[in-house]
Design a protein around this motif. Structure first.
Motif, mmCIF file in Angstrom:
data_model
loop_
_atom_site.group_PDB
_atom_site.id
_atom_site.type_symbol
_atom_site.label_atom_id
_atom_site.label_comp_id
_atom_site.label_asym_id
_atom_site.label_seq_id
_atom_site.Cartn_x
_atom_site.Cartn_y
_atom_site.Cartn_z
ATOM 1 N N LEU A 1 23.350 36.412 -27.934
ATOM 2 C CA LEU A 1 22.580 37.091 -28.993
ATOM 3 C C LEU A 1 22.129 36.075 -30.041
ATOM 4 C CD1 LEU A 1 21.514 39.612 -30.388
ATOM 5 C CD2 LEU A 1 23.809 40.061 -31.269
ATOM 6 N N ALA B 1 12.619 44.154 -29.543
ATOM 7 C CA ALA B 1 11.774 42.953 -29.532
ATOM 8 C C ALA B 1 11.590 42.448 -28.098
ATOM 9 C CB ALA B 1 12.401 41.855 -30.402
ATOM 10 N N GLY B 2 12.697 42.389 -27.353
ATOM 11 C CA GLY B 2 12.636 41.906 -25.975
ATOM 12 C C GLY B 2 11.746 42.788 -25.094
ATOM 13 N N LEU C 1 8.168 41.882 -25.737
ATOM 14 C CA LEU C 1 7.858 40.574 -25.140
ATOM 15 C C LEU C 1 7.623 40.678 -23.640
ATOM 16 C CD1 LEU C 1 7.721 37.494 -25.681
ATOM 17 C CD2 LEU C 1 10.081 37.410 -24.871
ATOM 18 N N LYS D 1 21.749 45.152 -34.797
ATOM 19 C CA LYS D 1 21.002 43.915 -34.560
ATOM 20 C C LYS D 1 20.630 43.803 -33.084
ATOM 21 C CE LYS D 1 21.996 40.048 -36.629
ATOM 22 N NZ LYS D 1 22.522 38.740 -37.053
ATOM 23 N N LEU D 2 21.604 44.087 -32.232
ATOM 24 C CA LEU D 2 21.320 44.023 -30.788
ATOM 25 C C LEU D 2 20.248 45.036 -30.411
ATOM 26 C CD1 LEU D 2 21.893 42.939 -27.951
ATOM 27 C CD2 LEU D 2 23.760 44.585 -27.770
ATOM 28 N N PHE E 1 7.099 41.285 -31.069
ATOM 29 C CA PHE E 1 8.343 40.582 -30.740
ATOM 30 C C PHE E 1 8.800 39.730 -31.916
ATOM 31 C CE2 PHE E 1 10.047 36.406 -29.673
ATOM 32 C CZ PHE E 1 11.252 36.747 -29.095
ATOM 33 N N GLU E 2 7.858 38.965 -32.475
ATOM 34 C CA GLU E 2 8.225 38.079 -33.583
ATOM 35 C C GLU E 2 8.729 38.866 -34.786
ATOM 36 O OE1 GLU E 2 4.348 35.665 -33.561
ATOM 37 O OE2 GLU E 2 5.886 34.237 -34.220
ATOM 38 N N LEU F 1 18.695 37.137 -24.338
ATOM 39 C CA LEU F 1 19.015 38.490 -24.797
ATOM 40 C C LEU F 1 19.359 39.417 -23.642
ATOM 41 C CD1 LEU F 1 19.012 40.385 -27.296
ATOM 42 C CD2 LEU F 1 16.726 41.076 -26.560
ATOM 43 N N SER G 1 12.151 40.601 -34.029
ATOM 44 C CA SER G 1 13.291 39.686 -33.979
ATOM 45 C C SER G 1 13.586 39.156 -35.386
ATOM 46 C CB SER G 1 13.073 38.562 -32.954
ATOM 47 O OG SER G 1 11.880 37.883 -33.183
ATOM 48 N N GLU G 2 12.562 39.064 -36.191
ATOM 49 C CA GLU G 2 12.769 38.712 -37.607
ATOM 50 C C GLU G 2 13.510 39.852 -38.337
ATOM 51 O OE1 GLU G 2 11.671 35.795 -38.917
ATOM 52 O OE2 GLU G 2 12.323 36.252 -40.969
ATOM 53 N N GLY H 1 14.083 35.796 -24.866
ATOM 54 C CA GLY H 1 14.227 37.075 -24.176
ATOM 55 C C GLY H 1 15.199 36.990 -23.004
ATOM 56 N N LYS I 1 8.568 30.072 -33.850
ATOM 57 C CA LYS I 1 7.591 29.992 -34.950
ATOM 58 C C LYS I 1 7.039 28.586 -35.121
ATOM 59 C CE LYS I 1 9.889 33.463 -37.778
ATOM 60 N NZ LYS I 1 10.819 33.573 -38.907
ATOM 61 N N PHE J 1 31.544 45.130 -30.250
ATOM 62 C CA PHE J 1 30.985 44.603 -31.495
ATOM 63 C C PHE J 1 32.085 44.098 -32.422
ATOM 64 C CE2 PHE J 1 27.785 47.356 -29.626
ATOM 65 C CZ PHE J 1 26.769 46.423 -29.494
ATOM 66 N N SER K 1 14.077 32.620 -31.013
ATOM 67 C CA SER K 1 12.915 33.355 -31.502
ATOM 68 C C SER K 1 12.502 32.823 -32.875
ATOM 69 C CB SER K 1 13.164 34.869 -31.514
ATOM 70 O OG SER K 1 14.310 35.194 -32.242
ATOM 71 N N PHE L 1 19.355 33.961 -28.754
ATOM 72 C CA PHE L 1 18.113 34.728 -28.887
ATOM 73 C C PHE L 1 17.537 34.590 -30.300
ATOM 74 C CE2 PHE L 1 16.380 38.578 -30.791
ATOM 75 C CZ PHE L 1 15.225 38.753 -30.041
ATOM 76 N N ALA M 1 16.923 43.719 -31.529
ATOM 77 C CA ALA M 1 16.575 42.579 -30.678
ATOM 78 C C ALA M 1 16.084 43.075 -29.319
ATOM 79 C CB ALA M 1 17.779 41.652 -30.516
ATOM 80 N N GLN M 2 16.702 44.133 -28.808
ATOM 81 C CA GLN M 2 16.270 44.664 -27.515
ATOM 82 C C GLN M 2 14.894 45.324 -27.605
ATOM 83 O OE1 GLN M 2 19.837 46.895 -26.620
ATOM 84 N NE2 GLN M 2 20.608 45.296 -25.256
ATOM 85 N N LEU N 1 3.244 40.132 -28.533
ATOM 86 C CA LEU N 1 3.942 38.888 -28.906
ATOM 87 C C LEU N 1 4.297 38.921 -30.394
ATOM 88 C CD1 LEU N 1 4.977 36.049 -28.298
ATOM 89 C CD2 LEU N 1 2.625 35.197 -28.503
#
Lengths: 240, 240
Positions: free
Chosen positions: A41, B67-68, B71, B60-61, B44-45, A71, B48-49, A68, A52, A89, A48, A44, B64-65, B41
């Motif tokens: 994680l 985001a994935g 992508l 968070k996961l 995704f950015e 992840l 993930s930010e 990705g 940038k 977690f 990511s 990832f 992130a998923q 894309l």
């Protein structure tokens, strides 16, 4: 030992491999899977973030895809920890310091440092987990090995770094130092985990009724890890 | 029309659907796929930010998923643009302003604004592309529709936002305003794309020998988009 001592299972104990009915071993496996999951994680997040810095959209997409790929490996680990009766977690939260410290001490200052870290750092971690995997029950070993499959994007990092060094030879010196720093920081953090997590360490050095590595074998393992690291640095055109 | 006028193909022209042998239509499809790919894309950015703002590792996961999942939709679009003889990264680079402006004007200030944006904003974009898809050849339509499949994570966003509003009712007022801002900004940027990209606009309003939407039909389309937006806001427990 009564099975009620072993804590709660999400699957019936008789569906677990025999090794996992040992609560100390099971705890060690939960910790190992949690640190791998958190590491992925975290990889990832870093990749990511590094995307940038990409000099082109094509490179940005390639790095985002590396992120990705990391992840995608997290969920099977989370699911397995849950199956083993662990809280994925909570287990990750307990183990995040070493991973966070590694990243804090190896924050790339540009695109190429990010690429070297992605390639060299991830490969090192992968080699390490695969060494550990040899001491695990078959089910856990398969999961760890499949969680550490090299993505298709290593070739991308190698290609971009080699090109950049050809174009700007001085970059090679800086990135060689950078690769050494990543190796050093990884060893430091691995030691700090080993010092803090007895259950995890016991996976490697063995327990009362389980064989493990003696000091000489541990030394050989670190030699192998270092050799593979040097090979990768050479592949990048860098001195290890 | 001689086929040599139509620019270079990566696949033989007779393997393309007939509609795509029209160079103006093909150009419009390349632009459409590029703007969708860049949007994903970019999503995704941003996701993930935004994942950095998550109040827990589990959340968070989940982000992130999301985001994935965005992508993962990019590569098929990139491949298709290449097949059509386009340069996917050049096409994305030409079209990135509207997407970038949308994100610059809707940067979430906290976790919940990020979740509302992820859910409401992505759904709006998805509805819009699906409306456009009705005017495309079958192959392109299938690709666009599969590129805009809703992830399994919308339920996560709805759940977290509803819980937060129950715990803190004043949050509902702020997030309702925020949802309106996202809708307004999306319309602004869609108009700026329509004003600049004649080929793309022609997809919607038709060409010399292709039917399209008249003004009344365009109006009905925007009504449908707005209605679905209101339904989603209601699902979140927010006034549209």
């Amino acid at each position: 030992m009564a099975e009620s001592d072993a804590g709660s299972y999400a699957v019936a104990p008789d569906e677990l491999p025999v090794a996992l009915t040992d609560p100390a071993y099971r705890q060690a496996v939960v910790e190992l899977l949690a640190v791998i999951a958190y590491g992925e994680l975290s990889a990832f997040e870093r990749l990511s973030e590094d995307a940038k810095l990409a000099p082109s959209l094509e490179d940005k997409l390639a790095l985002a895809q590396m992120a990705g790929a990391e992840l995608a490996k997290v969920q099977p680990l989370v699911d397995r920890i849950t199956q083993l009766g662990g809280d994925p977690f909570a287990a990750m939260a307990e183990l995040h310091q070493a991973v966070d410290a590694f990243h804090a001490h190896t924050a790339p200052s540009d695109w190429y440092e990010g690429l070297v870290k992605a390639y060299v750092g991830d490969s090192l971690v992968r080699d390490f987990y695969r060494e550990i995997a040899a001491y695990l029950d078959a089910d856990t070993r398969d999961l760890v090995v499949s969680s550490t499959v090299e993505g298709q994007h290593a070739a991308f990092a190698v290609d971009r770094i080699r090109q950049a060094i050809v174009a700007e030879p001085r970059l090679g010196g800086r990135l060689a130092l950078w690769g050494r720093r990543i190796m050093g920081e990884a060893l430091t953090q691995a030691q700090s985990v080993a010092a803090e997590r007895d259950a995890l360490t016991a996976l490697l050095v063995g327990g009362v009724d389980r064989p493990g590595l003696d000091l000489a074998a541990l030394g050989r393992m670190f030699t192998r890890l270092t050799e593979r690291h040097s090979e990768r640095m050479a592949e990048l055109g860098l001195e290890a």
